[in-house]
Design a protein around this motif. Structure first.
Motif, PDB file in Angstrom:
ATOM      1  N   GLN A 222     -50.039  20.029 -48.541  1.00 51.91           N
ATOM      2  CA  GLN A 222     -50.561  20.796 -47.406  1.00 51.91           C
ATOM      3  C   GLN A 222     -49.460  21.097 -46.395  1.00 51.91           C
ATOM      4  O   GLN A 222     -49.318  22.233 -45.929  1.00 51.91           O
ATOM      5  CB  GLN A 222     -51.685  20.010 -46.735  1.00 51.91           C
ATOM      6  CG  GLN A 222     -52.249  20.646 -45.478  1.00 51.91           C
ATOM      7  CD  GLN A 222     -53.224  19.726 -44.759  1.00 51.91           C
ATOM      8  OE1 GLN A 222     -53.511  18.605 -45.201  1.00 51.91           O
ATOM      9  NE2 GLN A 222     -53.752  20.191 -43.639  1.00 51.91           N
ATOM     10  N   LEU A 223     -48.651  20.089 -46.082  1.00 52.67           N
ATOM     11  CA  LEU A 223     -47.601  20.273 -45.089  1.00 52.67           C
ATOM     12  C   LEU A 223     -46.498  21.178 -45.621  1.00 52.67           C
ATOM     13  O   LEU A 223     -45.989  22.043 -44.901  1.00 52.67           O
ATOM     14  CB  LEU A 223     -47.037  18.922 -44.661  1.00 52.67           C
ATOM     15  CG  LEU A 223     -46.002  18.928 -43.530  1.00 52.67           C
ATOM     16  CD1 LEU A 223     -46.462  19.759 -42.352  1.00 52.67           C
ATOM     17  CD2 LEU A 223     -45.693  17.497 -43.088  1.00 52.67           C
ATOM     18  N   CYS A 224     -46.121  20.994 -46.883  1.00 49.61           N
ATOM     19  CA  CYS A 224     -45.096  21.871 -47.475  1.00 49.61           C
ATOM     20  C   CYS A 224     -45.571  23.318 -47.505  1.00 49.61           C
ATOM     21  O   CYS A 224     -44.780  24.248 -47.295  1.00 49.61           O
ATOM     22  CB  CYS A 224     -44.740  21.396 -48.886  1.00 49.61           C
ATOM     23  SG  CYS A 224     -43.714  19.911 -48.931  1.00 49.61           S
ATOM     24  N   SER A 225     -46.867  23.534 -47.741  1.00 51.53           N
ATOM     25  CA  SER A 225     -47.426  24.876 -47.734  1.00 51.53           C
ATOM     26  C   SER A 225     -47.386  25.472 -46.332  1.00 51.53           C
ATOM     27  O   SER A 225     -47.044  26.652 -46.145  1.00 51.53           O
ATOM     28  CB  SER A 225     -48.869  24.850 -48.249  1.00 51.53           C
ATOM     29  OG  SER A 225     -49.443  26.147 -48.232  1.00 51.53           O
ATOM     30  N   LEU A 226     -47.701  24.658 -45.331  1.00 53.82           N
ATOM     31  CA  LEU A 226     -47.607  25.093 -43.940  1.00 53.82           C
ATOM     32  C   LEU A 226     -46.176  25.510 -43.599  1.00 53.82           C
ATOM     33  O   LEU A 226     -45.951  26.518 -42.921  1.00 53.82           O
ATOM     34  CB  LEU A 226     -48.046  23.968 -43.002  1.00 53.82           C
ATOM     35  CG  LEU A 226     -49.503  23.895 -42.576  1.00 53.82           C
ATOM     36  CD1 LEU A 226     -49.738  22.630 -41.746  1.00 53.82           C
ATOM     37  CD2 LEU A 226     -49.914  25.127 -41.788  1.00 53.82           C
ATOM     38  N   MET A 227     -45.224  24.704 -44.055  1.00 47.40           N
ATOM     39  CA  MET A 227     -43.824  24.998 -43.802  1.00 47.40           C
ATOM     40  C   MET A 227     -43.450  26.353 -44.413  1.00 47.40           C
ATOM     41  O   MET A 227     -42.818  27.200 -43.766  1.00 47.40           O
ATOM     42  CB  MET A 227     -42.940  23.898 -44.375  1.00 47.40           C
ATOM     43  CG  MET A 227     -43.156  22.514 -43.756  1.00 47.40           C
ATOM     44  SD  MET A 227     -42.528  22.390 -42.078  1.00 47.40           S
ATOM     45  CE  MET A 227     -40.777  22.365 -42.400  1.00 47.40           C
ATOM     46  N   LYS A 228     -43.862  26.572 -45.655  1.00 48.29           N
ATOM     47  CA  LYS A 228     -43.553  27.827 -46.342  1.00 48.29           C
ATOM     48  C   LYS A 228     -44.182  29.012 -45.607  1.00 48.29           C
ATOM     49  O   LYS A 228     -43.537  30.056 -45.413  1.00 48.29           O
ATOM     50  CB  LYS A 228     -44.049  27.784 -47.788  1.00 48.29           C
ATOM     51  CG  LYS A 228     -43.794  29.062 -48.571  1.00 48.29           C
ATOM     52  CD  LYS A 228     -44.313  28.929 -49.990  1.00 48.29           C
ATOM     53  CE  LYS A 228     -44.052  30.230 -50.776  1.00 48.29           C
ATOM     54  NZ  LYS A 228     -44.787  31.383 -50.194  1.00 48.29           N
ATOM     55  N   ASN A 229     -45.448  28.853 -45.193  1.00 52.51           N
ATOM     56  CA  ASN A 229     -46.151  29.939 -44.519  1.00 52.51           C
ATOM     57  C   ASN A 229     -45.514  30.301 -43.178  1.00 52.51           C
ATOM     58  O   ASN A 229     -45.739  31.395 -42.654  1.00 52.51           O
ATOM     59  CB  ASN A 229     -47.620  29.579 -44.314  1.00 52.51           C
ATOM     60  CG  ASN A 229     -48.396  29.506 -45.609  1.00 52.51           C
ATOM     61  OD1 ASN A 229     -47.950  30.039 -46.630  1.00 52.51           O
ATOM     62  ND2 ASN A 229     -49.534  28.844 -45.600  1.00 52.51           N
ATOM     63  N   ASN A 230     -44.742  29.349 -42.628  1.00 55.24           N
ATOM     64  CA  ASN A 230     -44.066  29.608 -41.353  1.00 55.24           C
ATOM     65  C   ASN A 230     -42.576  29.868 -41.525  1.00 55.24           C
ATOM     66  O   ASN A 230     -41.813  29.819 -40.552  1.00 55.24           O
ATOM     67  CB  ASN A 230     -44.304  28.437 -40.405  1.00 55.24           C
ATOM     68  CG  ASN A 230     -45.695  28.444 -39.806  1.00 55.24           C
ATOM     69  OD1 ASN A 230     -45.942  29.102 -38.798  1.00 55.24           O
ATOM     70  ND2 ASN A 230     -46.622  27.726 -40.435  1.00 55.24           N
ATOM     71  N   GLY A 231     -42.172  30.134 -42.771  1.00 45.84           N
ATOM     72  CA  GLY A 231     -40.816  30.600 -43.013  1.00 45.84           C
ATOM     73  C   GLY A 231     -39.771  29.536 -43.268  1.00 45.84           C
ATOM     74  O   GLY A 231     -38.568  29.824 -43.185  1.00 45.84           O
ATOM     75  N   PHE A 232     -40.198  28.309 -43.626  1.00 46.53           N
ATOM     76  CA  PHE A 232     -39.241  27.225 -43.844  1.00 46.53           C
ATOM     77  C   PHE A 232     -39.204  26.821 -45.315  1.00 46.53           C
ATOM     78  O   PHE A 232     -40.239  26.806 -45.995  1.00 46.53           O
ATOM     79  CB  PHE A 232     -39.608  25.994 -43.008  1.00 46.53           C
ATOM     80  CG  PHE A 232     -39.592  26.237 -41.527  1.00 46.53           C
ATOM     81  CD1 PHE A 232     -38.417  26.109 -40.797  1.00 46.53           C
ATOM     82  CD2 PHE A 232     -40.756  26.595 -40.860  1.00 46.53           C
ATOM     83  CE1 PHE A 232     -38.402  26.336 -39.437  1.00 46.53           C
ATOM     84  CE2 PHE A 232     -40.752  26.826 -39.499  1.00 46.53           C
ATOM     85  CZ  PHE A 232     -39.568  26.703 -38.779  1.00 46.53           C
ATOM     86  N   LEU A 233     -38.024  26.470 -45.800  1.00 43.99           N
ATOM     87  CA  LEU A 233     -37.879  25.892 -47.129  1.00 43.99           C
ATOM     88  C   LEU A 233     -37.982  24.375 -47.003  1.00 43.99           C
ATOM     89  O   LEU A 233     -37.249  23.757 -46.234  1.00 43.99           O
ATOM     90  CB  LEU A 233     -36.510  26.242 -47.723  1.00 43.99           C
ATOM     91  CG  LEU A 233     -36.310  27.657 -48.254  1.00 43.99           C
ATOM     92  CD1 LEU A 233     -34.857  27.848 -48.673  1.00 43.99           C
ATOM     93  CD2 LEU A 233     -37.231  27.929 -49.442  1.00 43.99           C
ATOM     94  N   SER A 234     -38.921  23.783 -47.734  1.00 41.89           N
ATOM     95  CA  SER A 234     -39.078  22.326 -47.671  1.00 41.89           C
ATOM     96  C   SER A 234     -39.181  21.762 -49.070  1.00 41.89           C
ATOM     97  O   SER A 234     -39.498  22.474 -50.031  1.00 41.89           O
ATOM     98  CB  SER A 234     -40.326  21.955 -46.852  1.00 41.89           C
ATOM     99  OG  SER A 234     -41.501  22.431 -47.486  1.00 41.89           O
ATOM    100  N   LEU A 235     -38.915  20.474 -49.173  1.00 46.43           N
ATOM    101  CA  LEU A 235     -39.034  19.769 -50.452  1.00 46.43           C
ATOM    102  C   LEU A 235     -39.805  18.480 -50.221  1.00 46.43           C
ATOM    103  O   LEU A 235     -39.374  17.618 -49.443  1.00 46.43           O
ATOM    104  CB  LEU A 235     -37.651  19.453 -51.034  1.00 46.43           C
ATOM    105  CG  LEU A 235     -37.652  18.727 -52.385  1.00 46.43           C
ATOM    106  CD1 LEU A 235     -38.222  19.633 -53.472  1.00 46.43           C
ATOM    107  CD2 LEU A 235     -36.253  18.281 -52.764  1.00 46.43           C
ATOM    108  N   GLY A 236     -40.961  18.366 -50.858  1.00 48.25           N
ATOM    109  CA  GLY A 236     -41.778  17.158 -50.725  1.00 48.25           C
ATOM    110  C   GLY A 236     -41.187  16.004 -51.507  1.00 48.25           C
ATOM    111  O   GLY A 236     -40.776  16.173 -52.661  1.00 48.25           O
TER     112      GLY A 236
END
Length: 257
Positions: free
Chosen positions: A83-97
């Motif tokens: 959920q948090l990684c998806s939020l990050m993506k939707n706000n323009g951030f690259l993240s890795l869980g």
């Protein structure tokens, strides 16, 4: 590398505002590398209810039997982290869980197996793994699940996990995200708090509930030299024009480490 560790509690994940992510981008624009640690208490409680497993707490820590640990890991790594990684993506951030037990990221030991079950405290952090993720352009999003020497997964309090990671990473800043502007005493935002003031407010009940481990973790991170420690809001801007907004936790009276 200027590292900032940000702890997002499970209760605030769905309340993170556009302003929160704007502040996160401003941090990165100013040269900071975020590391995010998250919880998932409400989602864990819902799943435990579904399975008919009672939730028990001792001194603010979730008593974690083997079945409860399975639920904790399933929710944190399979739902909340996604959920948090998806939020990050939707706000323009690259993240890795990252599940905290992966790659010996969070190495832990039992606190009291007889009393608490599979609950641990961090004894070592694989900073090389976290650094590698950052160096490749991603924001690490870490679940507070540790791995013991016997290979067991251990449930780690998310606030304490964030403090431990901040210490290990020698983070310049460590921030604990809440659904309020910071520490409120009598409805008034406290801009700065030292250890003795915090202990007095905890003793008289002015600081209570879920804010207690956040304050204690913030004090621990500050005392260990984690840099500027803040308790911030996930609903409003927490960083703007190179300035933090919230409650600053002071390691020693009159001095921020």
């Amino acid at each position: 590398m200027k590292t900032v560790v940000i702890k997002c509690g499970g209760s605030v994940l769905e309340e993170l505002s556009e302003q929160f992510f704007t502040s996160l981008q401003e941090l990165m624009d100013d040269g900071y590398s975020p590391v995010i640690v998250h919880g998932g208490g409400p989602a864990i409680n819902k799943m435990l209810d579904l399975y008919g497993i009672p939730a028990q707490f001792v001194d603010g820590l979730r008593v974690t039997c083997e079945k409860t640990m399975e639920v904790v890991e399933m929710v944190l790594s399979g739902k909340t982290n996604r959920q948090l990684c998806s939020l990050m993506k939707n706000n323009g951030f690259l993240s890795l869980g990252i599940n905290g037990s992966d790659g010996l990221c969070l190495q832990a030991e039992y606190i009291d197996k007889q009393k608490l079950g599979y609950v641990g405290e961090i004894r070592d952090v694989n900073t090389r793994l976290i650094g590698m993720v950052i160096e490749n352009g991603y924001i690490p999003v870490i679940t507070p699940i540790g791995i013991a020497e016997d290979g067991s997964r251990l449930n780690i309090n998310g606030d304490y996990a964030a403090a431990s990671i901040a210490k290990a990473m020698k983070a310049g800043h460590c921030a604990f995200v809440t659904n309020v502007d910071g520490i409120l005493i009598g409805g008034k935002l406290i801009s700065e708090l030292n250890e003795s003031e915090a202990e007095n407010h905890i003793s008289d009940g002015s600081i209570h509930g879920g804010m207690v481990p956040k304050v204690q973790s913030a004090l621990s991170a500050a005392a260990a030299g984690a840099g500027k420690v803040m308790i911030i809001s996930g609903k409003k801007p927490f960083y703007k024009n190179n300035s933090w907004h919230g409650t600053a936790i002071v390691a020693a009276e009159g001095e921020l480490r």
